[in-house]
Scaffold this motif. Structure first.
Motif, mmCIF file in Angstrom:
data_model
loop_
_atom_site.group_PDB
_atom_site.id
_atom_site.type_symbol
_atom_site.label_atom_id
_atom_site.label_comp_id
_atom_site.label_asym_id
_atom_site.label_seq_id
_atom_site.Cartn_x
_atom_site.Cartn_y
_atom_site.Cartn_z
ATOM 1 N N GLN A 1 0.715 3.925 -3.013
ATOM 2 C CA GLN A 1 0.320 5.304 -2.756
ATOM 3 C C GLN A 1 1.461 6.276 -3.011
ATOM 4 O O GLN A 1 1.238 7.413 -3.428
ATOM 5 N N ASN B 1 -2.763 7.115 7.458
ATOM 6 C CA ASN B 1 -3.726 6.654 6.449
ATOM 7 C C ASN B 1 -3.385 5.274 5.902
ATOM 8 O O ASN B 1 -4.273 4.457 5.643
ATOM 9 N N THR B 2 -2.089 5.015 5.716
ATOM 10 C CA THR B 2 -1.682 3.713 5.173
ATOM 11 C C THR B 2 -1.964 2.597 6.167
ATOM 12 O O THR B 2 -2.424 1.509 5.787
ATOM 13 N N SER C 1 7.353 1.678 2.950
ATOM 14 C CA SER C 1 7.595 0.725 1.860
ATOM 15 C C SER C 1 8.861 -0.100 2.076
ATOM 16 O O SER C 1 9.038 -1.147 1.464
ATOM 17 N N MET D 1 5.383 7.471 2.991
ATOM 18 C CA MET D 1 5.079 6.251 2.241
ATOM 19 C C MET D 1 6.364 5.483 1.911
ATOM 20 O O MET D 1 6.392 4.249 1.957
ATOM 21 N N ASN E 1 0.822 -1.205 0.000
ATOM 22 C CA ASN E 1 0.000 0.000 0.000
ATOM 23 C C ASN E 1 0.855 1.253 0.000
ATOM 24 O O ASN E 1 0.528 2.251 -0.662
ATOM 25 N N SER E 2 1.951 1.230 0.750
ATOM 26 C CA SER E 2 2.850 2.386 0.798
ATOM 27 C C SER E 2 3.477 2.650 -0.565
ATOM 28 O O SER E 2 3.516 3.791 -1.035
ATOM 29 N N ALA F 1 0.659 10.313 6.186
ATOM 30 C CA ALA F 1 0.773 9.187 5.255
ATOM 31 C C ALA F 1 0.848 7.867 6.015
ATOM 32 O O ALA F 1 0.236 6.868 5.624
ATOM 33 N N ASN G 1 -5.774 1.983 6.091
ATOM 34 C CA ASN G 1 -6.208 1.266 4.894
ATOM 35 C C ASN G 1 -5.773 -0.200 4.934
ATOM 36 O O ASN G 1 -6.553 -1.105 4.611
ATOM 37 N N THR G 2 -4.531 -0.425 5.342
ATOM 38 C CA THR G 2 -3.996 -1.787 5.388
ATOM 39 C C THR G 2 -4.736 -2.631 6.417
ATOM 40 O O THR G 2 -5.038 -3.804 6.179
#
Length: 433
Positions: free
Chosen positions: A164, A345-346, A294, A290, A160-161, A342, A349-350
């Motif tokens: 995005q 939110n990540t 990652s 992000m 996801n990172s 960031a 979402n994850t």
């Protein structure tokens, strides 16, 4: 308690995904194809928005009409999303993704060609906007639904990172270069380029291998399926709390963010140029956040603490930024806010992708999208009204302070902690429900 059907789904998925974790890496063929296609299409979107704005102003001279066109794109997405989620879980997700990109690409190319030949009209752009909104209502939840099926769950946060980061970076580059590209090519060519960026993304997605949704029981009719998704989201307390948190953060953030430009415009020593620099720094912070996620693997038991700390500090930075009235301090604070936002939110979402069973993901993500998107324009309106009464600085400070209070309250919810720290390798959904 969790139903037998959900338990069976979780057991089946855990077996399959644990096997995948042993043999697959993050940058597998499927993820790379999706990442590459969205990198190009997001750049196309960024230059398209700039071209659209300049073209509408040149043709009509009306900034209000520009806002109307943007609303036309958003409204279908808000209305259709809950029902789109049901279709996503019932149909072939790869076909939905492909059609969404190909339809958007064809629509924008046709408008671009019409404008290039001198036959373009505002109603064409509006119609294209409606199509874009409808397709986005299907595309976004489909991608969120598919992601846990094409990368190992142990790498989902990094996936996801990376995803995005590429889309945000492409958007930033497109926004920064869009004015220069417009001066060289003009709106029609930029429209056509964006259309081809969607076609390119769709072409890449042709080679995706998307697993079919496994239904452990016979499909209900559309209405029952819709109610099942809504019921699952409401009865699962941890998931329900996450959805509420996302809505609250989005609402209060919109109240404050809509006033940042007026704040720069009305504060001595600040201006439009410095506003652009500050927003660029904020986006750079998001990209760095992000990038961090990652490459760094966070232990499940630490995710909740990082989540809460990121939320409080990022919102605190947004509170402090307008108080300083110093561009250098503002840029530093916005960079911190972007980076931690960031991460917040990540993780959000994850977590949702991890805890929602495969056959429910489309419905749940569509529901979340509807709630957050519907609150965005309301937050902007509230922010604008309060800003006119109380002043931009006061409302920005107040809105982000309210968000800090809510996140702090969220930190004491046991159900929230269990959900954020969920480890699919050692737990089942029954352990956190």
């Amino acid at each position: 308690m969790m139903s037998e059907e959900v338990r069976e789904i979780q057991s089946s998925e855990t077996t399959e995904e644990n096997s995948l974790d042993r043999v697959e890496k993050l940058w597998n063929k499927n993820f790379f194809l999706l990442w590459q296609g969205q990198l190009v299409s997001c750049f196309g979107d960024a230059i398209y928005e700039i071209a659209l704005g300049f073209w509408v102003l040149a043709v009509t001279g009306s900034s209000a009409l520009m806002g109307t066109i943007m609303a036309i794109t958003m409204i279908p997405r808000i209305i259709i999303s809950p029902f789109a989620g049901v279709l996503i879980d019932r149909a072939n997700r790869k076909v939905i993704i492909l059609l969404s990109d190909f339809i958007r690409g064809a629509a924008i190319i046709l408008v671009g060609v019409a404008i290039y030949k001198g036959a373009g009209a505002v109603w064409m752009v509006m119609l294209a906007g409606i199509l874009l909104g409808i397709c986005s209502a299907f595309f976004g939840p489909s991608i969120s639904s598919v992601m846990p099926d094409i990368v190992p769950k142990s790498r989902l946060l990094q996936a996801n990172s990376s995803y995005q980061m590429s889309t945000t970076g492409a958007n930033l580059v497109g926004t920064m270069s869009g004015g220069a590209i417009f001066a060289i090519l003009g709106a029609p060519i930029m429209f056509i380029l964006n259309g081809f960026s969607y076609l390119f993304s769709g072409f890449m997605e042709l080679f995706l291998k998307v697993p079919k949704v496994i239904h452990k029981k016979e499909k209900a009719n559309f209405k029952e399926d819709f109610i099942d998704g809504l019921s699952f989201s409401v009865k699962f307390s941890g998931l329900r709390n996450i959805i509420v948190l996302a809505c609250v953060i989005n609402f209060f953030s919109q109240v404050g963010i809509v006033l940042i430009m007026p704040y720069f415009n009305s504060t001595p020593g600040l201006d439009a140029k410095k506003y652009g620099i500050a927003m660029g720094i904020f986006t750079l912070g998001m990209i760095c956040g992000m990038m961090f996620l990652s490459v760094v693997k966070i232990a499940p038991k630490k995710k909740f603490n990082i989540f809460v700390l990121s939320g409080i500090v990022s919102m605190g930075a947004m509170v402090a930024a307008p108080i300083t009235e110093n561009i250098y301090a503002i840029c530093i604070l916005l960079y911190i806010a972007g980076l931690l936002n960031a991460i917040l939110n990540t993780l959000l979402n994850t977590t949702t992708q991890l805890i929602v069973p495969q056959e429910m993901r489309g419905k749940v993500f569509a529901l979340m999208g509807t709630c957050t998107q519907a609150l965005s324009p309301i937050g902007m309106i509230v922010g604008g009204v309060l800003g006119g009464i109380l002043g931009s600085k006061q409302v920005i400070v107040g809105s982000f302070s309210a968000t800090i209070i809510f996140i702090a309250f969220f930190a004491f919810m046991k159900s929230a902690k269990k959900v954020i720290n969920y480890d699919p390798e050692h737990e089942t959904l029954e352990d956190i429900m």
